[in-house]
Design a protein around this motif. Structure first.
Motif, PDB file in Angstrom:
ATOM      1  N   PHE A 104       0.864  -1.179   0.000  1.00 37.71           N
ATOM      2  CA  PHE A 104       0.000   0.000   0.000  1.00 37.71           C
ATOM      3  C   PHE A 104       0.903   1.231   0.000  1.00 37.71           C
ATOM      4  O   PHE A 104       1.986   1.225   0.598  1.00 37.71           O
ATOM      5  N   GLU A 105       0.466   2.295  -0.637  1.00 36.69           N
ATOM      6  CA  GLU A 105       1.300   3.488  -0.742  1.00 36.69           C
ATOM      7  C   GLU A 105       1.694   4.019   0.633  1.00 36.69           C
ATOM      8  O   GLU A 105       2.833   4.412   0.861  1.00 36.69           O
ATOM      9  N   ALA A 106       0.751   3.997   1.581  1.00 33.99           N
ATOM     10  CA  ALA A 106       1.038   4.546   2.906  1.00 33.99           C
ATOM     11  C   ALA A 106       1.573   3.491   3.884  1.00 33.99           C
ATOM     12  O   ALA A 106       1.854   3.812   5.033  1.00 33.99           O
ATOM     13  N   ASP A 107       1.722   2.246   3.437  1.00 34.80           N
ATOM     14  CA  ASP A 107       2.155   1.171   4.339  1.00 34.80           C
ATOM     15  C   ASP A 107       2.955   0.157   3.535  1.00 34.80           C
ATOM     16  O   ASP A 107       2.489  -0.932   3.234  1.00 34.80           O
ATOM     17  N   GLN A 108       4.194   0.514   3.196  1.00 31.54           N
ATOM     18  CA  GLN A 108       4.959  -0.300   2.267  1.00 31.54           C
ATOM     19  C   GLN A 108       5.681  -1.475   2.899  1.00 31.54           C
ATOM     20  O   GLN A 108       6.319  -2.253   2.192  1.00 31.54           O
TER      21      GLN A 108
END
Length: 189
Positions: free
Chosen positions: A11-15
């Protein structure tokens, strides 16, 4: 392919959480750099110490304490089936299976097809005698048998066989014993 600490689908905010390829035919899910799930030819594997909840009112696996709850997210036994809160926990020393209810009747069923000639058995044994005792119901004869390799001990205030025992006899209510039949044998103290 990615890895546990750097998954390839994130995820973009949780790489550091997402999916990665473990090996050929094996995919894993990682969260915060820790492997959680593995999918391969054998099915789903959940990492040690991680739980599984499938609809919190249906099934909960508490991997930390090696417990499974059905109808509860806080199992107190190895297998805890709850249809309501009793307000207590499993009895100490007898906590492998707990069937709990609140304002409802609860029980356990052993079912067979009609006209079945099979038996249902709860068996007891150890390494010296794997048939030390049993409670057995025979469908073909409608007999319930309790057997033990030694004694059968019943502990209760009164026992009736074929009749509800009269615990008010004598009048002082100090009777404890056995009553058989409607006018038959009565043992007391």
């Amino acid at each position: 392919d990615g890895s546990v600490t750097a998954p390839s689908f994130t995820f973009e905010a949780d790489q550091d959480s997402g999916w990665y390829r473990i090996s050929s035919g094996s995919v894993g899910y990682t969260a915060n750099g820790v492997g959680i799930l593995n999918f391969d030819g054998n099915g789903l594997t959940i990492a040690s110490g991680k739980g599984l909840t499938v609809d919190t009112n249906t099934l909960h696996v508490d991997a930390t304490n090696n417990r499974c709850g059905i109808g509860t997210t806080s199992p107190t036994s190895s297998l805890h089936v709850s249809v309501g809160s009793s307000g207590t926990n499993s009895s100490a020393g007898y906590n492998e299976l707990c069937i709990e209810g609140a304002d409802e009747d609860i029980g356990m069923c052993f079912l067979s097809p009609a006209a079945n000639n099979r038996t249902h058995t709860i068996a007891f044994g150890d390494s010296n005698n794997n048939n030390a005792g049993k409670i057995q119901y025979n469908h073909s004869t409608d007999d319930l048998t309790i057997t033990a390799s030694d004694n059968i001990i019943l502990t209760c205030d009164a026992l009736g066989i074929g009749v509800t025992p009269n615990t008010n006899w004598p009048q002082n209510g100090d009777f404890k014993g056995l009553q058989i039949g409607t006018g038959g044998v009565l043992f007391g103290r």
